[in-house]
Design an enzyme around this catalytic site. Structure first.
Site, PDB file in Angstrom:
ATOM      1  N   ASP A  33       0.584  -1.352   0.008  1.00 35.40           N
ATOM      2  CA  ASP A  33      -0.053   0.127  -0.016  1.00 35.40           C
ATOM      3  C   ASP A  33       0.834   1.258   0.025  1.00 35.40           C
ATOM      4  OD1 ASP A  33      -3.414   0.149   0.720  1.00 35.40           O
ATOM      5  OD2 ASP A  33      -2.015   2.169   1.028  1.00 35.40           O
ATOM      6  N   TYR A 151     -12.308   5.501 -16.106  1.00 36.94           N
ATOM      7  CA  TYR A 151     -12.326   4.434 -15.248  1.00 36.94           C
ATOM      8  C   TYR A 151     -12.942   3.171 -15.864  1.00 36.94           C
ATOM      9  CZ  TYR A 151     -13.573   1.754 -11.032  1.00 36.94           C
ATOM     10  OH  TYR A 151     -13.776   0.612 -10.100  1.00 36.94           O
ATOM     11  N   VAL A 184     -19.516  -1.213  -4.028  1.00 40.31           N
ATOM     12  CA  VAL A 184     -19.026  -1.588  -2.587  1.00 40.31           C
ATOM     13  C   VAL A 184     -19.076  -0.227  -1.763  1.00 40.31           C
ATOM     14  CG1 VAL A 184     -17.262  -2.799  -1.560  1.00 40.31           C
ATOM     15  CG2 VAL A 184     -17.596  -3.159  -3.796  1.00 40.31           C
TER      16      VAL A 184
END
Length: 255
Positions: A33, A151, A184
């Site tokens: 990350d 996207y 989500v």
């Protein structure tokens, strides 16, 4: 001997859910990350589940950084059995107002990272006799969505890379599959909803709710819903599946 998985973007949201699920499945998990603190926090959660974990700060849009992530993981663990290319960002804007710099940035993070990841782990997986590469697409990679043009383009591209890599690597016993989440309920969708609401001039929450109202199962998605699919794709139960990008969206109506 425990197997090892690398999860990019593992410090929050869907990535955290996937990392924790794979740990419950018995994998050692390398949490990659950009955010050192969140990566370390998730790694501690994983260790509490009784397996090992290593947090690694990585900018997956940079090939050298991704290569370092994989090399660091391989120094710590003897095998790299699963790579989950989960890291990604969203961009909510019309195509007309999207700048070239923004377009190139989302491709670097969402698509280049998958390309870098496949290249980095393939030699290790070939040498050890196989492995599993699992890439994050989206429902926006199955149908382009208004205000998510760039996207959507990245998520379609990931499906193409997944299919091609699956064909190339099958002889090496490496499967390559993808997962395509829907709505989500993570901070990413908070941002998407906020921006869509601004553009359409509707209250915060209204844009997201419009999508949720079209979900057959009647609720928004949780990271655990995505993690369940990734758990399957990372397991031996999926050994005869490759080149697929499986939708996990609760039965959403795209129209």
């Amino acid at each position: 001997m425990a197997k090892t998985a690398i999860v990019t973007g593992g410090g929050q949201g869907i990535g955290r859910g996937i990392a924790l699920q794979l740990a419950k499945d018995g994998f050692n998990v390398v949490v990659g990350d950009l955010n050192e603190k969140t990566a370390a926090s998730v790694a501690e959660e994983i260790k509490a589940l009784g397996v090992d974990s290593l947090p690694v700060v990585a900018d997956v849009s940079d090939e050298a950084s991704f290569q370092n992530l994989v090399e660091t993981a391989h120094k710590q663990f003897p095998t790299i059995d699963v790579l989950v290319n989960n890291a990604g960002i969203a961009l909510v804007a019309t195509i007309q107002e999207t700048t070239t710099a923004e377009f190139e940035r989302i491709f670097r993070i969402n698509v280049n990272s998958v390309f870098f990841g496949i290249k980095a782990v393939t030699p290790i997986m070939q040498a050890q006799g196989g492995g599993k590469i699992i890439n994050a697409s989206s429902i926006a990679g199955h149908q382009g969505i208004e205000l998510l043009g760039p996207y959507s383009a990245t998520k379609f591209a990931i499906r193409g890379l997944t299919q091609a890599a699956a064909q190339e690597l099958a002889k090496d016993h490496i499967t390559v599959n993808g997962y395509a989440p829907g709505i989500v309920l993570t901070p990413m969708w908070d941002l998407i909803d906020k921006r869509m609401s601004e553009i359409h001039g509707v209250p915060i929450g209204a844009s997201r709710q419009k999508f949720i109202d079209g979900i057959a199962l009647g609720r928004g998605e949780q990271p655990e819903d995505v993690a369940g699919l990734v758990s399957f794709l990372a397991s031996s139960k999926s050994d005869y599946i490759t080149g697929q990008t499986i939708v996990v969206d609760g039965g959403i109506d795209y129209v």
